[in-house]
Design a protein around this motif. Structure first.
Motif, PDB file in Angstrom:
ATOM      1  N   VAL A   1      31.861  44.471  25.146  1.00 50.65           N
ATOM      2  CA  VAL A   1      32.918  45.227  25.813  1.00 50.65           C
ATOM      3  C   VAL A   1      33.287  44.473  27.087  1.00 50.65           C
ATOM      4  O   VAL A   1      32.417  44.199  27.917  1.00 50.65           O
ATOM      5  N   PRO A   2      34.554  44.124  27.266  1.00 48.66           N
ATOM      6  CA  PRO A   2      34.938  43.409  28.491  1.00 48.66           C
ATOM      7  C   PRO A   2      34.766  44.288  29.719  1.00 48.66           C
ATOM      8  O   PRO A   2      34.850  45.518  29.644  1.00 48.66           O
ATOM      9  N   ALA A   3      34.547  43.662  30.841  1.00 44.14           N
ATOM     10  CA  ALA A   3      34.567  44.387  32.106  1.00 44.14           C
ATOM     11  C   ALA A   3      36.011  44.770  32.409  1.00 44.14           C
ATOM     12  O   ALA A   3      36.957  44.092  32.004  1.00 44.14           O
ATOM     13  N   ALA A   4      36.194  45.873  33.113  1.00 46.10           N
ATOM     14  CA  ALA A   4      37.546  46.370  33.380  1.00 46.10           C
ATOM     15  C   ALA A   4      38.421  45.331  34.073  1.00 46.10           C
ATOM     16  O   ALA A   4      39.602  45.186  33.744  1.00 46.10           O
ATOM     17  N   ASP A   5      37.846  44.574  35.022  1.00 40.62           N
ATOM     18  CA  ASP A   5      38.667  43.615  35.755  1.00 40.62           C
ATOM     19  C   ASP A   5      39.059  42.411  34.907  1.00 40.62           C
ATOM     20  O   ASP A   5      39.940  41.635  35.291  1.00 40.62           O
ATOM     21  N   GLU A   6      38.423  42.246  33.729  1.00 39.78           N
ATOM     22  CA  GLU A   6      38.776  41.116  32.866  1.00 39.78           C
ATOM     23  C   GLU A   6      40.071  41.345  32.102  1.00 39.78           C
ATOM     24  O   GLU A   6      40.675  40.390  31.618  1.00 39.78           O
ATOM     25  N   ILE A   7      40.491  42.590  31.963  1.00 39.24           N
ATOM     26  CA  ILE A   7      41.703  42.847  31.190  1.00 39.24           C
ATOM     27  C   ILE A   7      42.869  43.302  32.069  1.00 39.24           C
ATOM     28  O   ILE A   7      43.928  43.627  31.561  1.00 39.24           O
ATOM     29  N   LYS A   8      42.651  43.301  33.382  1.00 36.06           N
ATOM     30  CA  LYS A   8      43.716  43.704  34.284  1.00 36.06           C
ATOM     31  C   LYS A   8      44.461  42.487  34.813  1.00 36.06           C
ATOM     32  O   LYS A   8      43.891  41.432  35.048  1.00 36.06           O
ATOM     33  N   ALA A   9      45.753  42.641  35.013  1.00 37.02           N
ATOM     34  CA  ALA A   9      46.557  41.581  35.624  1.00 37.02           C
ATOM     35  C   ALA A   9      46.228  41.529  37.124  1.00 37.02           C
ATOM     36  O   ALA A   9      45.791  42.515  37.702  1.00 37.02           O
ATOM     37  N   PRO A  10      46.433  40.378  37.781  1.00 34.11           N
ATOM     38  CA  PRO A  10      46.967  39.150  37.203  1.00 34.11           C
ATOM     39  C   PRO A  10      45.914  38.363  36.414  1.00 34.11           C
ATOM     40  O   PRO A  10      44.753  38.308  36.811  1.00 34.11           O
ATOM     41  N   LEU A  11      46.339  37.781  35.311  1.00 33.86           N
ATOM     42  CA  LEU A  11      45.454  36.993  34.467  1.00 33.86           C
ATOM     43  C   LEU A  11      45.608  35.514  34.795  1.00 33.86           C
ATOM     44  O   LEU A  11      46.685  35.058  35.185  1.00 33.86           O
ATOM     45  N   PRO A  12      44.532  34.725  34.629  1.00 29.54           N
ATOM     46  CA  PRO A  12      44.615  33.294  34.909  1.00 29.54           C
ATOM     47  C   PRO A  12      45.696  32.593  34.082  1.00 29.54           C
ATOM     48  O   PRO A  12      46.271  31.597  34.520  1.00 29.54           O
ATOM     49  N   SER A  13      45.965  33.119  32.888  1.00 35.04           N
ATOM     50  CA  SER A  13      46.946  32.480  32.009  1.00 35.04           C
ATOM     51  C   SER A  13      48.378  32.664  32.500  1.00 35.04           C
ATOM     52  O   SER A  13      49.287  31.984  32.041  1.00 35.04           O
ATOM     53  N   GLY A  14      48.576  33.597  33.406  1.00 31.96           N
ATOM     54  CA  GLY A  14      49.924  33.884  33.858  1.00 31.96           C
ATOM     55  C   GLY A  14      50.625  34.919  32.992  1.00 31.96           C
ATOM     56  O   GLY A  14      51.774  35.288  33.262  1.00 31.96           O
ATOM     57  N   ALA A  15      49.944  35.393  31.946  1.00 27.53           N
ATOM     58  CA  ALA A  15      50.527  36.410  31.084  1.00 27.53           C
ATOM     59  C   ALA A  15      50.695  37.717  31.853  1.00 27.53           C
ATOM     60  O   ALA A  15      49.951  38.012  32.786  1.00 27.53           O
ATOM     61  N   ARG A  16      51.686  38.514  31.453  1.00 24.26           N
ATOM     62  CA  ARG A  16      51.973  39.762  32.158  1.00 24.26           C
ATOM     63  C   ARG A  16      50.922  40.830  31.867  1.00 24.26           C
ATOM     64  O   ARG A  16      50.739  41.740  32.667  1.00 24.26           O
ATOM     65  N   ARG A  17      50.255  40.727  30.711  1.00 24.59           N
ATOM     66  CA  ARG A  17      49.270  41.741  30.352  1.00 24.59           C
ATOM     67  C   ARG A  17      48.245  41.156  29.389  1.00 24.59           C
ATOM     68  O   ARG A  17      48.494  40.157  28.718  1.00 24.59           O
ATOM     69  N   PHE A  18      47.090  41.784  29.351  1.00 26.96           N
ATOM     70  CA  PHE A  18      46.049  41.408  28.399  1.00 26.96           C
ATOM     71  C   PHE A  18      46.496  41.858  27.005  1.00 26.96           C
ATOM     72  O   PHE A  18      47.056  42.947  26.854  1.00 26.96           O
TER      73      PHE A  18
END
Length: 237
Positions: A70-87
């Motif tokens: 299970v990912p940690a909550a902060d791993e799926i929240k923006a801003p993402l390193p990829s620059g994507a708008r959302r996980f």
């Protein structure tokens, strides 16, 4: 091997190497249709962690399915390193007795994009082990099951595992079903004629039967549907 060269689990530092390998494969194929093929990621346990890091760091990932993780909550929240708008949409497959992870997963789910599937305990019938272990004979499967019933680890009436199958506590009972009448030589019908491989595989099946910290293929159809639904949605957008 991983970035460290240790042949251990992949880590975040391995994401660029894996992405470059995928891009290289697409270039080698030199087929125009591959340019639009969606990138979907699956992984159990540490592979689930790596799938999460792929989704965080590679904008090409459309959706992911992970198990025993299970990912940690902060791993799926923006801003993402990829620059994507959302996980991307996330499917989590967990065992019923992974209660801590289930609570984390429930708290993590976002609207209709994410899916949580729960695998329940399985009955240990006579062919339970041979049905899931290539090369293990049905006779040995029944012998191991009988040994577990005899020692009180599997309930004879319900065929349910009665407690957590800890290897250090269950080893002798499992081995007794795989050895000859004298308890010294392995019987015929072992996968690749290997007693250690049979033991490892049986304990993996027991984790599945107990529904704790195990991966499963029982939701394969649901995973295909999950991926299909989200890649189709992206194409419509």
């Amino acid at each position: 091997e991983n970035f460290k060269g240790s042949h251990g689990c992949w880590e975040t530092a391995d994401v660029p190497r894996v992405m470059e390998a995928l891009r290289s494969w697409r270039r080698q194929k030199q087929h125009k249709s591959l340019a639009s093929v969606p990138l979907l990621v699956m992984g159990p346990s540490s592979g689930g962690f790596f799938a999460t890091q792929m989704a965080r760091n590679a904008p090409e990932v459309r959706a992911l399915s992970i198990q025993v993780s299970v990912p940690a909550a902060d791993e799926i929240k923006a801003p993402l390193p990829s620059g994507a708008r959302r996980f991307p949409p996330l499917q989590m497959i967990l065992m019923q007795r992974d209660t801590g992870k289930l609570k984390e997963a429930e708290a993590l789910r976002r609207a209709d994009d994410d899916e949580l599937l729960v695998a329940r305990p399985k009955p240990v019938h006579a062919n339970f082990f041979s049905d899931g272990i290539v090369g293990l004979s049905p006779n040995l499967s029944a012998a191991v099951r009988n040994a577990l019933v005899r020692t009180g680890r599997v309930d004879a009436q319900t065929s349910r595992v009665v407690s957590h199958p800890r290897r250090e506590e269950w080893r002798d009972a499992v081995r007794s079903g795989l050895l000859d009448a004298h308890g010294k030589q392995p019987r015929t019908g072992l996968p690749q004629k290997s007693l250690s491989l049979a033991m490892d595989s049986i304990f993996a099946r027991l984790d599945l039967a107990y529904a704790y910290h195990a991966s499963t293929c029982e939701f394969a159809d649901r995973t295909v549907q999950f991926f299909g639904a989200h890649t189709a949605a992206r194409r419509r957008v």
